[in-house]
Design a protein around this motif. Structure first.
Motif: not given
Ligand SMILES: Cc1cc2nc3c(=O)[nH]c(=O)nc-3n(C[C@H](O)[C@H](O)[C@H](O)COP(=O)(O)OP(=O)(O)OC[C@H]3O[C@@H](n4cnc5c(N)ncnc54)[C@H](O)[C@@H]3O)c2cc1C
Length: 560
Positions: A237, A239, A241-243, A263, A269, A271, A274, A276-277, A341, A344, A385, A530
């Motif tokens: 459930v 999608s 990064p974890a999913g 959605g 992610a 939104s 960039l 970078r890590n 996830g 905000y 963020s 993260r």
């Protein structure tokens, strides 16, 4: 009409000659190649191009130019051409030389360059061309001119037109917006027959959808919106990064895997302008791009997707777990991974809530930054963020103000970001401050800021990005899935004695208090929040599903 400009500057005549011939041979059909020998001439040319309104796609500069470093020259490019990509030209092996290495780290940390490029050494030099074409792809995405761009035509920036842009953004589908009474809008409407209902979606193949539902638009753009079967080994459930990571590992390890999301793909992610890590992307990667690639990877490995489907039910039924999808109905699985996830928090100022999408945005500025060029923009939040959003916006906006409730930036933000913010001339930081009011006529015009002493100040603002703390969306879960006081899901050793765990065996590492249901990523109590940790947990969850299957084969569960 001459194409967008590729400008190279180098004081080494031999190097400039080979850059010129590589660029000219490969790109002169579509781009105008200009080469200069000095930083002064390069800046004068960039100024003239800006005055003429010519587009500059890429500027390459040698690292050591007479009187000015290449990094310093490239640092000035965005003042004239905010979309241009900037590459520092270095010799092969140059990164081993301490001075060049430091020039690269410094220029990257302060956002003066996008990346470095090795000077061409043979012809053709495909390493050089790979770097150039990556820059050009990123540039065309920022211009919304990438192939397969979907156009949204609306009569205002807010309302349904904004929601549709949000759906496309969350499906990582390239799109551009125009107002119905703009020249582009009129051109697109002319091809849509008499008085089409707005907002209108114009697909790259010419198909037109008038005021579509979220599912219609996702499906027309090629996204999977419903599962083909109703029984799976594992249902994921969410999608984000974890999913997506769980989907890649699940599908690649032979599990019949379904990913459902209310959605599109990528979760929060998408939104991030960039990241970078994240391991393996030295020049950074946009959240949308990462999601797009991960989705493709999961899909080619055989994972099934059901997008635009809110998951609203979870229960044990006949030894399996039943998951209810809002549009499709129930599906069953042996195991479920909750990767839902967090979102905000809302600001709670009604005048600003009304302007959501019309200058007020929750989350990062992935698609809105360009439209805020030359304006005053505020970012609320003190975490990484928010710092990234401020830096991204500073490339376009006249001034960016970062509004932070805490007493210092260092409490919530990585050191590399605070350094970059300090070094960016058009970013102000206002500590111990909150946004308490504001408004505008159809678009954000003003905000009211309150400082730590309680004094209010009205400021002019055309953009507000809210990134003020995450909350999990777990209200729909049954009581059997234990959560902490903020709603984050408890797993493994965090489950207390009183959590209602029903089995003899202990719960697995990421298992919730409902056997066979796992949680991964930001939804989990104690998660690091993260991308990398969400991805790691997604893959671990799949290993735990294998252990669960082995365990249940030995000790079958009683049917509920
Ligand atoms: C602007 C921004 C910048 C960031 N920058 C970085 C960075 O530079 N580096 C970094 O490491 N991290 C960064 N992060 C944090 C990172 O994006 C998150 O930690 C990560 O996305 C968490 O992944 P996740 O899969 O757990 O959850 P999410 O990404 O939140 O995805 C959850 C998904 O679940 C779906 N969902 C929720 N409830 C339901 C339901 N009931 N039914 C169906 N679907 C549901 C949502 O639609 C969403 O797609 C950033 C975050 C933001 C917002």
């Amino acid at each position: 009409m001459p194409g967008p400009v590729l400008l190279a500057v180098d004081d080494d005549p031999g190097s400039l000659k080979s850059v010129k011939s590589e660029l000219g041979d490969r790109y002169s059909r579509d781009y105008t190649v200009i080469c200069e020998r000095s930083p002064e001439r390069a800046l004068a040319t960039l100024e003239t191009l800006a005055e003429e309104g010519s587009q500059v796609a890429l500027v390459l500069a040698g690292e050591w130019l007479p009187g000015m470093s290449g990094g310093d020259l490239l640092g000035k490019v965005h003042q004239l051409h905010p979309h241009a990509k900037r590459g520092l030209l270095i010799h092969w092996g140059g990164w081993g030389d301490r001075a060049t290495g430091e020039a690269i780290f410094d220029a990257m940390a302060h956002g003066r360059i996008d990346y470095y490029v090795l000077r061409p050494s043979t012809s053709p030099d495909e390493v050089f061309h790979q770097a150039v074409s990556s820059f050009l792809l990123e540039w065309s995405h920022s211009q919304r001119t990438a192939p397969h761009t979907i156009h949204v035509v609306g009569d205002s920036w807010s309302g349904r037109a904004y929601e549709l842009r949000d759906v496309l953004e969350r499906c990582a589908i390239p799109h551009a917006f125009c107002l119905a009474d703009s020249p582009k809008g009129r051109e697109l409407l002319a091809g849509a027959g008499d008085q089409p209902r707005l907002p209108l979606i114009v697909l790259p193949n010419g198909h037109i959808l008038a005021d579509p539902t979220d599912a219609e638009i996702a499906s027309a753009a090629g996204a999977a919106v419903g599962p083909d079967s109703s029984d799976f080994d594992v249902v994921i459930v969410g999608s984000g990064p974890a999913g997506l990571s769980a989907a890649v590992y699940g599908a690649s390890e032979g599990l019949n895997t379904l990913v459902a999301d209310e959605g599109g793909i990528g979760g929060q992610a998408t939104s991030s302008s960039l990241i970078r890590n994240y391991l393996g992307f030295p020049r950074g990667v946009s959240g949308g791009r990462l999601a797009e690639q991960a989705y493709e990877q999961a899909w080619v490995l055989g994972a099934n997707f059901a997008l635009m489907q809110n998951v609203c039910g979870l229960e044990r039924a006949d030894g399996r777990i039943r998951v209810t999808l809002s549009e499709h109905g129930p599906v069953t699985a042996r195991a479920v991974i909750l990767a839902t996830g967090a979102t905000y928090r809302r600001l709670g100022v009604p005048e600003l809530e009304e302007l959501n999408g019309a200058g007020v945005f929750y989350g990062g500025p992935a698609s809105e930054a360009v439209g805020l060029a030359g304006l005053d923009v505020y970012v609320v939040g003190g975490a990484n963020s928010a710092g990234q959003a401020a830096l991204h916006l500073a490339r376009y906006a006249r001034r960016v103000t970062l509004v932070v409730r805490a007493q210092s930036l260092t409490a919530g933000m990585s050191h590399y970001l605070t350094r970059q913010i300090d070094a960016t001339g058009n970013i102000d930081v206002r500590l111990r401050t909150e946004v308490v009011g504001g408004g505008g006529d159809g678009w954000l015009e003003r905000l009211v800021l309150r400082d730590g002493a309680g004094a209010d100040e009205a400021v002019s603002a055309q953009g507000l990005f809210l990134m003020i703390g995450a909350r999990p969306r777990t209200d729909w879960l049954p009581a059997e899935v234990a959560r902490d006081s903020r709603g984050f899901v408890l797993t493994g050793s965090d489950l207390g004695e009183d959590c209602g765990w029903p089995l003899e065996r202990n719960p697995f590492l990421l298992e919730t208090s409902m056997p066979g249901v796992f949680a991964a990523g930001d939804v989990r109590h104690g998660a690091v929040k993260r991308v990398a940790s969400a991805v790691g947990e997604g893959s671990i969850a799949i290993q735990l599903v294998h252990r669960l299957v082995a365990e249940e084969t030995l000790h079958p569960l009683p049917a509920a």
